[in-house]
Design a protein around this motif. Structure first.
Motif: not given
Length: 337
Positions: A1-5, A25-29
């Motif tokens: 999953m592409k990370k949210v910038r 600590s967010h895996r997807f941002a």
């Protein structure tokens, strides 16, 4: 999953600091841009020594072109009356925005202007979704502007919503008595928060006139489907963070303690961050978490509800991350457990 910038706009305050920490600590941002109103850049680790060795970004003056190039989401930690000057351009740049101020919470412009200032971005008020996931999760999923709730309203509304939805109380007879830690007043020093004045002290303020009162009433009226009259009285106490809300109202039908507790448990079934307790909540037990602890009680012909949150987390930064997650289709618990 592409990370949210993610960009944090207004990164020098308490909510800015907490938002950065949660994103780390967010895996997807990922944190990609930090800004403040200063004309000069300063390392985030200098402004917030807690970030030493954890965040190598500078906090810079806001540049909208750089913001658009480096971020998908803007977590806007700007003060009331300031945020509405920046949010329209963020939306024009195609970002999803979670705004921490009151500038988009209150739908009635006249009410907003009575308590804050002339509104300069009226067209985006209707576009904003009130960012309380427990009540507006489906709307947030398709939103590009979330109006993050106030800290006091978060505890008050979560404590009242099950009762109002079930028409179990008199909506014209509600009192919310709440005590907040000192961080609720923000980072800017003031005589009332000077240590000798604030330490070992508690005091009420803005008697019957606090600007969170119309926000509480607006959302509660939507839940109840009728007019709601709330007397909201805030206090500030000599602790750092947290809010305890004591809510008193008159029942419109007979409810035993067991029935009352079941009403709350059914309403919040499956909610990841609301926990209905068997005894009164305490601020220390929710500190630095995104949880709201609630205890309803049937007592002496009244209903009393006690709700505890961390004003900087469920009352601000944590709820903003929860909203961002929902807006981008991410598990809303991500970065918050």
């Amino acid at each position: 999953m592409k990370k949210v910038r993610a960009a944090v706009i207004g990164a020098t305050g308490y909510t800015g600091r907490d938002t950065i920490e949660m994103l780390l600590s967010h895996r997807f941002a990922e944190v990609t841009y930090l800004t403040a109103s200063s004309d000069e850049s300063v390392p985030a680790s200098v402004m917030h020594p807690r970030l030493t060795g954890r965040c190598g970004l500078d906090i810079e003056p806001l540049n909208f072109d750089k913001l658009a190039d480096t971020a998908d989401a803007a977590l806007c930690c700007l003060p009331h009356k300031v945020s509405m000057s920046f949010v329209p351009r963020m939306l024009e740049k195609g970002l999803k925005v979670v705004d921490f101020s009151a500038d988009y919470r209150i739908k009635d412009v006249e009410v907003y202007e009575q308590h804050y200032a002339p509104h300069t971005d009226r067209e985006n008020i209707s576009r904003a979704v009130y960012g309380l996931p427990e009540l507006f999760r489906s709307e947030l999923a398709s939103a590009d502007l979330a109006a993050n709730p106030g800290c006091f309203p978060t505890g008050a509304i979560l404590g009242l919503a099950p009762l109002l939805k079930a028409q179990a109380v008199d909506p014209e007879d509600i009192c919310v008595n709440a005590v907040s830690g000192a961080t609720g007043a923000g980072k800017k020093p003031s005589p009332g928060l000077h240590f000798p004045n604030h330490n070992e002290n508690i005091r009420p303020y803005k008697i019957g006139s606090h600007r969170h009162m119309p926000e509480i009433e607006q959302i509660c009226e939507g839940v109840a489907g009728s007019g709601v009259n709330v007397l909201f009285q805030p206090h500030i106490g000599s602790f750092d963070r947290g809010i305890i809300s004591s809510i008193y109202t008159r029942p419109s039908k007979d409810l035993s303690q067991e029935e009352l507790k079941r009403l709350f448990e059914d309403f919040y079934e499956g909610e990841p961050f609301v926990q209905v307790l068997d005894s009164p909540p305490e601020v220390k037990n929710v500190a630095k978490t995104n949880y709201c602890h609630i205890y309803p009680a049937a007592v002496k012909g009244r209903i009393a509800v006690f709700a505890a949150i961390d004003n900087l987390v469920k009352g601000a930064s944590g709820q903003a991350i929860q909203n961002m997650n929902i807006m981008f289709g991410i598990d809303e618990k991500e970065g918050l457990l």
